[in-house]
Motif scaffolding. Structure first.
Motif, PDB file in Angstrom:
ATOM      1  N   PRO A  40       0.832  -1.209   0.000  1.00 17.11           N
ATOM      2  CA  PRO A  40       0.000   0.000   0.000  1.00 17.11           C
ATOM      3  C   PRO A  40       0.866   1.259   0.000  1.00 17.11           C
ATOM      4  O   PRO A  40       2.052   1.207   0.337  1.00 17.11           O
ATOM      5  CB  PRO A  40      -0.784  -0.118   1.303  1.00 17.11           C
ATOM      6  CG  PRO A  40       0.068  -0.967   2.181  1.00 17.11           C
ATOM      7  CD  PRO A  40       0.801  -1.917   1.271  1.00 17.11           C
ATOM      8  N   ASP A  97      -2.023   1.834   5.447  1.00 14.76           N
ATOM      9  CA  ASP A  97      -3.070   0.813   5.517  1.00 14.76           C
ATOM     10  C   ASP A  97      -3.760   0.766   6.881  1.00 14.76           C
ATOM     11  O   ASP A  97      -4.013  -0.304   7.431  1.00 14.76           O
ATOM     12  CB  ASP A  97      -2.466  -0.545   5.147  1.00 14.76           C
ATOM     13  CG  ASP A  97      -3.503  -1.482   4.527  1.00 14.76           C
ATOM     14  OD1 ASP A  97      -4.524  -0.987   4.008  1.00 14.76           O
ATOM     15  OD2 ASP A  97      -3.286  -2.707   4.565  1.00 14.76           O
ATOM     16  N   LEU A 114       2.297  -5.569   8.216  1.00 17.97           N
ATOM     17  CA  LEU A 114       1.255  -5.672   7.192  1.00 17.97           C
ATOM     18  C   LEU A 114       0.941  -7.121   6.846  1.00 17.97           C
ATOM     19  O   LEU A 114      -0.191  -7.449   6.500  1.00 17.97           O
ATOM     20  CB  LEU A 114       1.674  -4.893   5.946  1.00 17.97           C
ATOM     21  CG  LEU A 114       1.754  -3.378   6.112  1.00 17.97           C
ATOM     22  CD1 LEU A 114       2.328  -2.729   4.862  1.00 17.97           C
ATOM     23  CD2 LEU A 114       0.379  -2.802   6.451  1.00 17.97           C
ATOM     24  N   ARG A 117      -0.810  -8.505  10.264  1.00 16.75           N
ATOM     25  CA  ARG A 117      -2.042  -7.764  10.551  1.00 16.75           C
ATOM     26  C   ARG A 117      -2.455  -7.825  12.027  1.00 16.75           C
ATOM     27  O   ARG A 117      -3.593  -8.153  12.359  1.00 16.75           O
ATOM     28  CB  ARG A 117      -3.192  -8.263   9.680  1.00 16.75           C
ATOM     29  CG  ARG A 117      -2.972  -8.278   8.188  1.00 16.75           C
ATOM     30  CD  ARG A 117      -2.834  -6.978   7.511  1.00 16.75           C
ATOM     31  NE  ARG A 117      -3.926  -6.069   7.755  1.00 16.75           N
ATOM     32  CZ  ARG A 117      -3.860  -4.791   7.459  1.00 16.75           C
ATOM     33  NH1 ARG A 117      -2.778  -4.287   6.904  1.00 16.75           N
ATOM     34  NH2 ARG A 117      -4.849  -3.995   7.697  1.00 16.75           N
TER      35      ARG A 117
END
Length: 165
Positions: A40, A97, A114, A117
């Motif tokens: 992202p 993100d 990322l 998560r």
């Protein structure tokens, strides 16, 4: 009879081998799922005069992130609005993100976050550790530092330990 068992074992081995190779290929695909095409954008909020912030931006851009460089007049207000306390503060704050990234956090730690998560507000590398991305200085030895995970309630835990080589 012994030849029969050897044959069965060999047949099983060769039957399992393709699955093993397929499993390895799947693992490689998952590991590389965060390549530069799928990373992202990362918005970097900084003061206009900060040189190490732009160097850190180059670090994350080299790692495959597309950066949005944003100059902010009042960084303290921006940090407070994003849950960054003075104890966690550094010079720049990034948003990627839905996560906040405070300071000179290595791109590898951001990618790890990322990929995993975790249910956290984000990451922080408090202060300005010498040798961290954007803070490299010729002739000055890099220091070890911790990348902290910031929970939604503001508490922290160690997410990554960065040690000089």
């Amino acid at each position: 009879m012994k030849r029969f068992y050897v044959g069965v074992v060999m047949a099983l081995f060769f039957a399992i081998l393709p699955l093993s190779v397929e499993a390895q290929q799947t693992a490689v695909a998952v590991e590389s799922s965060l390549n530069s095409e799928s990373l992202p954008d990362i918005a970097i909020y900084r003061s206009e005069s900060c040189g190490c912030c732009t160097k850190w931006g180059e670090h994350v851009e080299t790692a495959g992130f597309r950066i949005q460089d944003k100059v902010v007049e009042n960084m303290e207000t921006f940090k407070q609005a994003n849950g960054i306390t003075p104890e966690l503060s550094s010079c720049h704050t990034a948003v990627v993100d839905g996560y906040v990234v405070e300071g000179h956090v290595p791109a590898a730690s951001i990618k790890k976050m990322l990929q995993e998560r975790p249910d956290i507000r984000g990451l922080a590398a408090p202060g300005m550790p010498m040798g961290s991305p954007g803070m490299e200085t010729a002739g000055v030895q890099a220091e070890g530092f911790d990348v902290l995970a910031i929970a939604h309630d503001g508490t922290t835990t160690v997410f990554d330990q960065i040690r000089p080589k």
